[in-house]
Design a protein around this motif. Structure first.
Motif, PDB file in Angstrom:
ATOM      1  N   THR A  44       4.976  11.446  -1.267  1.00 57.73           N
ATOM      2  CA  THR A  44       4.093  11.889  -0.190  1.00 57.73           C
ATOM      3  C   THR A  44       3.401  10.705   0.473  1.00 57.73           C
ATOM      4  OG1 THR A  44       3.704  13.958  -1.358  1.00 57.73           O
ATOM      5  CG2 THR A  44       2.135  13.383   0.364  1.00 57.73           C
ATOM      6  N   VAL A  45       2.919   9.774  -0.322  1.00 55.54           N
ATOM      7  CA  VAL A  45       2.251   8.589   0.232  1.00 55.54           C
ATOM      8  C   VAL A  45       3.227   7.778   1.072  1.00 55.54           C
ATOM      9  CG1 VAL A  45       1.204   6.375  -0.390  1.00 55.54           C
ATOM     10  CG2 VAL A  45       0.465   8.452  -1.527  1.00 55.54           C
ATOM     11  N   LEU A  46       4.440   7.593   0.581  1.00 53.46           N
ATOM     12  CA  LEU A  46       5.434   6.841   1.345  1.00 53.46           C
ATOM     13  C   LEU A  46       5.808   7.552   2.644  1.00 53.46           C
ATOM     14  CD1 LEU A  46       7.745   5.529  -1.499  1.00 53.46           C
ATOM     15  CD2 LEU A  46       6.082   4.245  -0.154  1.00 53.46           C
ATOM     16  N   LEU A  47       5.935   8.869   2.595  1.00 48.89           N
ATOM     17  CA  LEU A  47       6.256   9.632   3.795  1.00 48.89           C
ATOM     18  C   LEU A  47       5.135   9.532   4.823  1.00 48.89           C
ATOM     19  CD1 LEU A  47       8.209  11.602   5.222  1.00 48.89           C
ATOM     20  CD2 LEU A  47       6.909  13.442   4.161  1.00 48.89           C
ATOM     21  N   LEU A  48       3.894   9.662   4.388  1.00 54.64           N
ATOM     22  CA  LEU A  48       2.758   9.551   5.311  1.00 54.64           C
ATOM     23  C   LEU A  48       2.657   8.148   5.897  1.00 54.64           C
ATOM     24  CD1 LEU A  48       0.040  11.631   3.445  1.00 54.64           C
ATOM     25  CD2 LEU A  48       1.288  12.255   5.511  1.00 54.64           C
ATOM     26  N   LEU A  49       2.954   7.141   5.098  1.00 61.23           N
ATOM     27  CA  LEU A  49       2.955   5.766   5.585  1.00 61.23           C
ATOM     28  C   LEU A  49       4.037   5.574   6.635  1.00 61.23           C
ATOM     29  CD1 LEU A  49       1.711   2.948   5.226  1.00 61.23           C
ATOM     30  CD2 LEU A  49       3.460   2.505   3.527  1.00 61.23           C
ATOM     31  N   ILE A  51       5.317   7.915   8.585  1.00 65.78           N
ATOM     32  CA  ILE A  51       4.906   8.648   9.788  1.00 65.78           C
ATOM     33  C   ILE A  51       3.843   7.861  10.556  1.00 65.78           C
ATOM     34  CG2 ILE A  51       3.710  10.717  10.604  1.00 65.78           C
ATOM     35  CD1 ILE A  51       5.137  12.234   8.327  1.00 65.78           C
ATOM     36  N   ALA A  52       2.863   7.304   9.844  1.00 65.15           N
ATOM     37  CA  ALA A  52       1.808   6.534  10.502  1.00 65.15           C
ATOM     38  C   ALA A  52       2.375   5.301  11.197  1.00 65.15           C
ATOM     39  CB  ALA A  52       0.752   6.131   9.484  1.00 65.15           C
ATOM     40  N   CYS A  53       3.289   4.620  10.537  1.00 65.57           N
ATOM     41  CA  CYS A  53       3.880   3.422  11.146  1.00 65.57           C
ATOM     42  C   CYS A  53       4.728   3.783  12.362  1.00 65.57           C
ATOM     43  CB  CYS A  53       4.725   2.671  10.124  1.00 65.57           C
ATOM     44  SG  CYS A  53       3.732   1.832   8.880  1.00 65.57           S
ATOM     45  N   SER A  54       5.454   4.881  12.278  1.00 65.89           N
ATOM     46  CA  SER A  54       6.286   5.264  13.414  1.00 65.89           C
ATOM     47  C   SER A  54       5.429   5.681  14.603  1.00 65.89           C
ATOM     48  CB  SER A  54       7.261   6.368  13.030  1.00 65.89           C
ATOM     49  OG  SER A  54       6.570   7.555  12.713  1.00 65.89           O
ATOM     50  N   CYS A  55       4.323   6.361  14.362  1.00 71.95           N
ATOM     51  CA  CYS A  55       3.426   6.742  15.463  1.00 71.95           C
ATOM     52  C   CYS A  55       2.788   5.513  16.087  1.00 71.95           C
ATOM     53  CB  CYS A  55       2.343   7.690  14.962  1.00 71.95           C
ATOM     54  SG  CYS A  55       2.938   9.336  14.585  1.00 71.95           S
ATOM     55  N   CYS A  56       2.373   4.586  15.265  1.00 73.76           N
ATOM     56  CA  CYS A  56       1.748   3.363  15.768  1.00 73.76           C
ATOM     57  C   CYS A  56       2.755   2.545  16.558  1.00 73.76           C
ATOM     58  CB  CYS A  56       1.196   2.548  14.610  1.00 73.76           C
ATOM     59  SG  CYS A  56       0.414   1.007  15.128  1.00 73.76           S
ATOM     60  N   CYS A  57       3.964   2.420  16.047  1.00 74.38           N
ATOM     61  CA  CYS A  57       4.998   1.632  16.724  1.00 74.38           C
ATOM     62  C   CYS A  57       5.391   2.290  18.042  1.00 74.38           C
ATOM     63  CB  CYS A  57       6.206   1.471  15.826  1.00 74.38           C
ATOM     64  SG  CYS A  57       7.444   0.368  16.511  1.00 74.38           S
ATOM     65  N   ALA A  58       5.429   3.600  18.073  1.00 76.72           N
ATOM     66  CA  ALA A  58       5.799   4.295  19.304  1.00 76.72           C
ATOM     67  C   ALA A  58       4.765   4.041  20.389  1.00 76.72           C
ATOM     68  CB  ALA A  58       5.940   5.785  19.041  1.00 76.72           C
TER      69      ALA A  58
END
Length: 78
Positions: A44-49, A51-58
């Motif tokens: 779960t922590v890896l998945l949330l990380l 998602i957060a990185c992909s949103c920030c990069c986008a």
């Protein structure tokens, strides 16, 4: 020197994890549940990380396009 120590520590953690996985079929139910909870938490922590990185990069790579600004006029009473 610190990198070699870190690599050795990661290797030992990996070996202990492999031993736990190999002994899991003979483990008690409590151990299986505890291991599953830890594994689920880590995933779960890896998945949330991710998602957060992909949103920030986008947002960095593709800035939002802003539409034209339209001035709002007050309504007049008849």
């Amino acid at each position: 020197m610190a990198a070699a120590s870190f690599l050795q520590e990661m290797r030992s953690v990996g070996e202990r994890l492999l031993l736990k996985l190999q002994a899991l079929p003979q483990a008690e139910p409590v151990e299986i549940v505890a291991f599953s909870v830890i594994l689920l938490f880590t995933a779960t922590v890896l998945l949330l990380l991710l998602i957060a990185c992909s949103c920030c990069c986008a947002r960095c790579c593709c800035p939002e396009r802003r539409g034209r600004k339209v001035q709002v006029q007050p309504m007049t009473s008849p």
